[in-house]
Design a protein around this motif. Structure first.
Motif, PDB file in Angstrom:
ATOM      1  N   THR A 165     -61.656 -25.153 -20.145  1.00 35.14           N
ATOM      2  CA  THR A 165     -62.849 -24.393 -20.485  1.00 35.14           C
ATOM      3  C   THR A 165     -62.658 -23.700 -21.824  1.00 35.14           C
ATOM      4  O   THR A 165     -61.538 -23.500 -22.283  1.00 35.14           O
ATOM      5  CB  THR A 165     -63.171 -23.340 -19.414  1.00 35.14           C
ATOM      6  OG1 THR A 165     -62.073 -22.417 -19.310  1.00 35.14           O
ATOM      7  CG2 THR A 165     -63.430 -23.991 -18.075  1.00 35.14           C
ATOM      8  N   THR A 166     -63.762 -23.369 -22.450  1.00 34.55           N
ATOM      9  CA  THR A 166     -63.730 -22.639 -23.708  1.00 34.55           C
ATOM     10  C   THR A 166     -64.781 -21.541 -23.643  1.00 34.55           C
ATOM     11  O   THR A 166     -65.722 -21.624 -22.833  1.00 34.55           O
ATOM     12  CB  THR A 166     -64.000 -23.584 -24.891  1.00 34.55           C
ATOM     13  OG1 THR A 166     -63.821 -22.887 -26.115  1.00 34.55           O
ATOM     14  CG2 THR A 166     -65.414 -24.131 -24.847  1.00 34.55           C
ATOM     15  N   THR A 167     -64.627 -20.518 -24.437  1.00 41.59           N
ATOM     16  CA  THR A 167     -65.553 -19.387 -24.406  1.00 41.59           C
ATOM     17  C   THR A 167     -66.642 -19.570 -25.443  1.00 41.59           C
ATOM     18  O   THR A 167     -66.367 -19.842 -26.610  1.00 41.59           O
ATOM     19  CB  THR A 167     -64.819 -18.064 -24.669  1.00 41.59           C
ATOM     20  OG1 THR A 167     -63.777 -17.906 -23.707  1.00 41.59           O
ATOM     21  CG2 THR A 167     -65.782 -16.888 -24.573  1.00 41.59           C
ATOM     22  N   ARG A 194     -69.986 -16.723 -22.165  1.00 43.95           N
ATOM     23  CA  ARG A 194     -69.905 -17.622 -21.025  1.00 43.95           C
ATOM     24  C   ARG A 194     -68.798 -18.653 -21.229  1.00 43.95           C
ATOM     25  O   ARG A 194     -68.423 -18.961 -22.353  1.00 43.95           O
ATOM     26  CB  ARG A 194     -71.245 -18.324 -20.795  1.00 43.95           C
ATOM     27  CG  ARG A 194     -71.911 -18.824 -22.065  1.00 43.95           C
ATOM     28  CD  ARG A 194     -73.353 -19.248 -21.828  1.00 43.95           C
ATOM     29  NE  ARG A 194     -74.008 -19.564 -23.101  1.00 43.95           N
ATOM     30  CZ  ARG A 194     -74.921 -18.794 -23.694  1.00 43.95           C
ATOM     31  NH1 ARG A 194     -75.313 -17.671 -23.108  1.00 43.95           N
ATOM     32  NH2 ARG A 194     -75.457 -19.144 -24.843  1.00 43.95           N
ATOM     33  N   GLU A 195     -68.317 -19.167 -20.112  1.00 43.41           N
ATOM     34  CA  GLU A 195     -67.276 -20.195 -20.139  1.00 43.41           C
ATOM     35  C   GLU A 195     -67.929 -21.567 -20.036  1.00 43.41           C
ATOM     36  O   GLU A 195     -68.851 -21.773 -19.245  1.00 43.41           O
ATOM     37  CB  GLU A 195     -66.301 -19.994 -18.975  1.00 43.41           C
ATOM     38  CG  GLU A 195     -65.615 -18.632 -18.972  1.00 43.41           C
ATOM     39  CD  GLU A 195     -64.832 -18.363 -20.240  1.00 43.41           C
ATOM     40  OE1 GLU A 195     -64.066 -19.259 -20.659  1.00 43.41           O
ATOM     41  OE2 GLU A 195     -64.973 -17.267 -20.815  1.00 43.41           O
TER      42      GLU A 195
END
Length: 234
Positions: free
Chosen positions: A10-12, A150-151
């Motif tokens: 995941t990334t922000t 959000r992720e």
């Protein structure tokens, strides 16, 4: 033995609202009532940014007139007209929101503006601090607010439009990708041609023969990926 940390899946993603009148695209939307959306952002070798914006509901001459009076805009050119808006090419020579994000290590994903309010979406990589990115952004652009954090899933299925794009783009060097993308956005492949090789090269700040070489090599790699996946790239 060195143990590698697993790569996060995941990334922000952050979303910001910008009301800073010093931002050209925000002021343009406020003064003309137009709608803008960033289509492409390319980092030139000389440190300047090459930006392509679709602009709607304003006369092209009004956009070019405001751009000529803007210190942060080094060059501005109308490169395409259509029912969904006009496509403009800007060479950014001064501070802007995309340059701020690049300085922090964040990656610009989307920029738009309407009614004097800009919306900026960016991805913050795992090695960067979200708090530091936001604080730097708000320091340079005081009239801005963090709207969301959000992720997002980093994985991109290959059997999707985005996945195919990723596979093709991975075959190109950064300079080849930039040349090919600039040529496409500038109407170099249109008929009749809307931009010459020299105009595309000038936009990128490189020599015309260099631009042509990058485009020819990039085309060969893309066609090889499409029609002969087992073939060797040059």
């Amino acid at each position: 033995m060195t143990v590698r940390e697993p790569v996060p899946h995941t990334t922000t993603e952050i979303e910001l609202a910008v009301r800073d009148g010093d931002c050209f695209f925000v002021r343009l939307s406020a003064e003309t009532g137009c709608l803008l959306r960033l289509e492409e952002l390319i980092h030139r070798a000389d440190g300047r940014l090459l930006q392509y914006f679709t602009v709607r509901e304003v006369a092209p001459d009004d956009v070019l007139r405001m751009a000529r009076d803007e210190r942060a805009i080094g060059e501005a050119r109308l490169v395409g007209e259509g029912p969904d808006g006009n496509l403009f090419q800007f060479v950014v020579a001064g501070p802007c929101v995309t340059a701020t994000l690049a300085d922090t290590g964040a990656i610009t994903r989307d920029v738009s503006a309407a009614g004097g309010v800009g919306r900026v979406v960016a991805t913050v990589p795992a090695h960067a601090s979200v708090r530091a990115v936001v604080e730097t952004f708000q320091t340079r652009h005081p009239e801005s607010d963090l709207l969301a954090r959000r992720e997002r899933d980093r994985s991109t299925p290959v059997r999707t439009k985005a996945g195919v794009h990723t596979v093709l783009a991975d075959r190109l060097t950064e300079k080849q990708y930039e040349a090919l993308r600039t040529a496409y956005l500038s109407g170099y492949f249109a008929w009749p041609r809307e931009s010459t090789a020299q105009e595309c090269a000038d936009a990128l700040g490189i020599a015309q023969p260099t631009f042509s070489q990058h485009v020819r090599t990039a085309q060969h790699k893309v066609f090889t990926a499409l029609f002969d996946p087992t073939g060797d790239d040059p």
